[in-house]
Enzyme design. Structure first.
Site, PDB file in Angstrom:
ATOM      1  N   GLU A  31      -3.600   0.938  -6.411  1.00 19.22           N
ATOM      2  CA  GLU A  31      -2.772  -0.098  -6.780  1.00 19.22           C
ATOM      3  C   GLU A  31      -2.688  -0.156  -8.496  1.00 19.22           C
ATOM      4  O   GLU A  31      -3.464   0.359  -9.150  1.00 19.22           O
ATOM      5  CB  GLU A  31      -3.286  -1.469  -6.247  1.00 19.22           C
TER       6      GLU A  31
ATOM      7  N   CYS B 209       0.802  -1.230  -0.020  1.00 21.29           N
ATOM      8  CA  CYS B 209       0.093  -0.045   0.032  1.00 21.29           C
ATOM      9  C   CYS B 209       0.978   1.340  -0.176  1.00 21.29           C
ATOM     10  O   CYS B 209       1.603   1.560   0.786  1.00 21.29           O
ATOM     11  CB  CYS B 209      -1.058   0.010   1.309  1.00 21.29           C
TER      12      CYS B 209
END
Length: 255
Positions: A119, A2
């Site tokens: 992402e 992340c």
């Protein structure tokens, strides 16, 4: 992993959502659609109160508060705060073993409110060129915040006794599950609301059973293709989280 997320809610809204008191002293940004490491962001902690001298009062009920922390964990024993640039994430699989994370996991846990996270999926290479990285925004099905599991630390510069402590955090990540594996092999550990109190409880040292993905949360996520404008951390605005047609985005870039 992340490495970028969106946090657009004001402290006032997070106070209501997380049942916490606002201790951000008015220094929190109202909205940040492109949160990156080293930024100061709102987190949620739960601690026993302290007296005027700073001594913890363990017999007093815990208090849940919003606190500003810098993204990138700096362990208390670090000589230089720059180490935090390499500790934005903590792997759930090894958090109980590594000295940099073990004590924080047992004693200093937090929640990191987010609208969702970004992402990048590696797409096919056009005409034999470099593979294209396609950005996606992973977000919940409603207006509720996602709560990333985090750990935090307080660091002091030993060369300056008068310096304020630096409060930093790291997002715990785990192996991606379900549809998320089509985009990346890692994901932030999402804490369901039913487990917020257990995760934040400062009197609880063992949280091993909470270090696994929650299937109901993961299955409910929307995997939204978004503009590659999110690639640049200087870009910031609600347009970054809007769904796009990847083909249309490519056409705009070409023509």
């Amino acid at each position: 992993m992340c490495g970028r997320y969106s946090a657009s809610k004001s402290p006032a809204k997070l106070v209501e959502e997380f049942g916490a008191a606002d201790e951000t002293a008015g220094k929190a940004r109202e909205a940040d659609y492109n949160v990156a490491p080293t930024k100061n962001v709102v987190t949620v902690v739960q601690r026993h109160p302290r007296d005027a001298e700073g001594t913890m009062l363990p017999d007093e009920p815990t208090e849940r508060t919003l606190r500003l922390m810098r993204w990138g964990l700096v362990p208390f024993w670090a000589k230089d705060p720059s180490v935090g640039n390499r500790m934005i994430n903590t792997r759930a699989e090894t958090a109980t073993e590594k000295p940099a994370f073990r004590k924080a996991l047992a004693k200093r846990r937090c929640l990191v409110p987010a609208d969702g996270w970004y992402e990048w999926r590696r797409g096919p290479a056009p005409d034999g060129g470099k593979p294209v990285k396609e950005p996606f925004f992973m977000t919940g099905p409603d207006a509720k915040s996602l709560a990333f599991a985090g750990i935090w630390e307080s660091w002091r510069d030993r060369s300056d006794p008068e310096a304020e402590p630096l409060i930093t955090f790291s997002v715990i990540t785990t192996a991606a599950t379900g549809r998320l594996t089509d985009i990346h092999d890692r994901m932030p550990l999402l804490v369901p609301e039913r487990d917020w109190a257990s995760w934040l409880d400062p009197d609880r040292d063992e949280v091993g059973e909470l270090l696994v993905p929650s299937p109901d949360l993961v299955d409910a996520l929307e995997l939204r293709p978004v503009s590659d404008r999110v690639n640049n951390v200087r870009n910031n605005g609600p347009e970054l989280v809007e769904r796009i047609d990847p083909a249309t985005e490519l056409d705009q870039a070409l023509f």
